[in-house]
Enzyme design. Structure first.
Site, PDB file in Angstrom:
ATOM      1  N   ARG A  79       0.848  -1.189   0.000  1.00 22.30           N
ATOM      2  CA  ARG A  79       0.000   0.000   0.000  1.00 22.30           C
ATOM      3  C   ARG A  79       0.883   1.238   0.000  1.00 22.30           C
ATOM      4  O   ARG A  79       1.940   1.271   0.637  1.00 22.30           O
ATOM      5  CB  ARG A  79      -0.926   0.012   1.224  1.00 22.30           C
ATOM      6  CG  ARG A  79      -2.061  -1.007   1.150  1.00 22.30           C
ATOM      7  CD  ARG A  79      -3.089  -0.603   0.093  1.00 22.30           C
ATOM      8  NE  ARG A  79      -4.183  -1.573  -0.041  1.00 22.30           N
ATOM      9  CZ  ARG A  79      -4.208  -2.563  -0.928  1.00 22.30           C
ATOM     10  NH1 ARG A  79      -3.186  -2.728  -1.756  1.00 22.30           N
ATOM     11  NH2 ARG A  79      -5.238  -3.370  -1.005  1.00 22.30           N
ATOM     12  N   GLU A 108      -1.857   7.697  -5.184  1.00 19.34           N
ATOM     13  CA  GLU A 108      -2.071   7.069  -6.487  1.00 19.34           C
ATOM     14  C   GLU A 108      -3.505   7.158  -6.986  1.00 19.34           C
ATOM     15  O   GLU A 108      -3.755   7.057  -8.192  1.00 19.34           O
ATOM     16  CB  GLU A 108      -1.663   5.597  -6.434  1.00 19.34           C
ATOM     17  CG  GLU A 108      -2.562   4.725  -5.578  1.00 19.34           C
ATOM     18  CD  GLU A 108      -2.142   3.264  -5.619  1.00 19.34           C
ATOM     19  OE1 GLU A 108      -2.955   2.440  -6.037  1.00 19.34           O
ATOM     20  OE2 GLU A 108      -0.997   2.959  -5.219  1.00 19.34           O
ATOM     21  N   HIS A 164       0.399   0.043 -10.021  1.00 20.87           N
ATOM     22  CA  HIS A 164      -0.391  -0.888  -9.211  1.00 20.87           C
ATOM     23  C   HIS A 164      -0.840  -2.083 -10.055  1.00 20.87           C
ATOM     24  O   HIS A 164      -2.023  -2.448 -10.090  1.00 20.87           O
ATOM     25  CB  HIS A 164      -1.605  -0.174  -8.611  1.00 20.87           C
ATOM     26  CG  HIS A 164      -2.105  -0.806  -7.341  1.00 20.87           C
ATOM     27  ND1 HIS A 164      -2.577  -0.083  -6.278  1.00 20.87           N
ATOM     28  CD2 HIS A 164      -2.207  -2.104  -6.974  1.00 20.87           C
ATOM     29  CE1 HIS A 164      -2.950  -0.901  -5.309  1.00 20.87           C
ATOM     30  NE2 HIS A 164      -2.728  -2.135  -5.709  1.00 20.87           N
TER      31      HIS A 164
END
Length: 344
Positions: free
Chosen positions: A235, A264, A296
């Site tokens: 994360r 993000e 991601h």
């Protein structure tokens, strides 16, 4: 028939879910928009709302979902820090996908380490310009390097197996150590400060909680070896990005591989190649030659997408049939906030 609203839907999501839904028969409406206080009105009349990592379900949104008759939030991801559980308590059930493909993320983490270490991305770009020089591409053997793993869940255990195949020395930290796995896989648990001090590479696989937020910061970076490599496929807010930049500038951090970023949600999964990004920290990180950033995508395999869809539909089916929710996130809330009791 349950009516389901899917938010933050990409074409590849819709393709997978539409194929599987032939066996389930749900009435699904797909929204490209992300769930937020501005889009929650779209959920009126639905029974279930399915969201992804960049969707937001703070107290206002959760209360609106309840007001509109939504009874279940089905997360299409493992993380759950984007849901306000205090608002959801007694109103809306919350399920997630605990393990869509731990192999995908573990394998991607290893590939980031190797790419960053051996400068494969830089070499690839050079040879496109017919530059075959090796200057600036020097790496190191993974053999006998010490890799510190923070968090030893399913993903981390698979990664540790891969690292042991490279004959790395693996040390780990977890608030709930799994000593049986440590013995079986050949790694050892150490205090967090010891991990910071001894690791050549540090990789993050812990959930984002109030205790792990900014676990990588100026304070912890100062305890690390000079030239340490930091890898984050967990994360974004596990790392204080400003402190990471300072560590890179001072050459305390030798390199960093980031598949996640603390801000993000404003950019990842979208195309900003024309308009650019209005984020000075992200822009600065991208300029470092020893920083590898991906969007991601560690989870992004065919197997993972299929597992996400299957698990999500199975959870919704369990809810529709009044059965126990296998993947419901159990939590307890009081005046001090909420604590997760069990995550399957």
């Amino acid at each position: 028939m349950l009516k389901i609203a899917f938010f933050d839907t990409k074409p590849y999501d819709k393709e997978i879910f539409e194929v599987l839904n032939k066996d389930y028969g749900f009435e699904i409406t797909y929204f490209e928009e992300r769930l937020s206080d501005k889009t929650v009105k779209l959920t009126e009349g639905f029974d279930v709302v399915s969201i992804f990592v960049q969707d937001k379900a703070p107290s206002f949104v959760v209360n609106k979902l309840y007001e509109y008759g939504v009874k279940l939030i089905a997360l299409r991801c493992a993380g759950y820090n984007n849901v306000n559980f205090k608002a959801a308590q007694g109103k809306v059930h919350v399920v997630h996908v605990p393990a869509y493909s731990p192999h995908a993320i573990a394998e991607f983490t290893m590939s980031m380490m190797l790419t960053l270490n051996r400068k494969i991305h830089k070499s690839h770009n050079r040879t496109k310009d017919l530059n075959f020089s090796l200057s600036g591409l020097l790496g190191f053997d993974m053999y006998q390097k010490t890799v510190g793993v923070i968090g030893t869940g399913k993903i981390a255990k698979i990664l540790i197996k891969i690292l042991k195949g490279f004959e790395c020395n693996v040390i780990a930290y977890d608030i709930y150590p799994d000593n049986n796995s440590a013995k079986e896989l050949g790694f050892s648990y150490v205090p967090l400060n010891t991990l910071f001090k001894e690791s050549d590479i540090i990789t993050l696989h812990c959930p984002l909680t109030k205790d792990t937020e900014y676990i990588i910061s100026e304070k912890s970076i100062n305890k690390m070896k000079d030239g340490v490599m930091i890898v984050n496929t967990g994360r974004g807010k596990l790392i204080n990005s400003k402190d990471l930049i300072e560590g890179l500038k001072e050459h305390k951090i030798g390199s960093a591989a980031l598949d996640v970023y603390e801000e993000e949600d404003k950019y990842f999964y979208e195309d900003f190649s024309v308009e650019g990004v209005n984020d000075d920290i992200l822009s600065r990180l991208i300029t470092f030659p020893n920083v590898l950033i991906t969007s991601h995508q560690a989870y992004f395999t065919k197997e993972a997408l299929n597992n996400i869809a299957t698990t999500t539909f199975n959870s919704i089916t369990q809810f529709d049939e009044g059965k126990p929710l296998k993947n419901e996130i159990a939590y307890i809330c009081d005046e001090n906030g909420c604590a997760i009791k069990k995550v399957n």
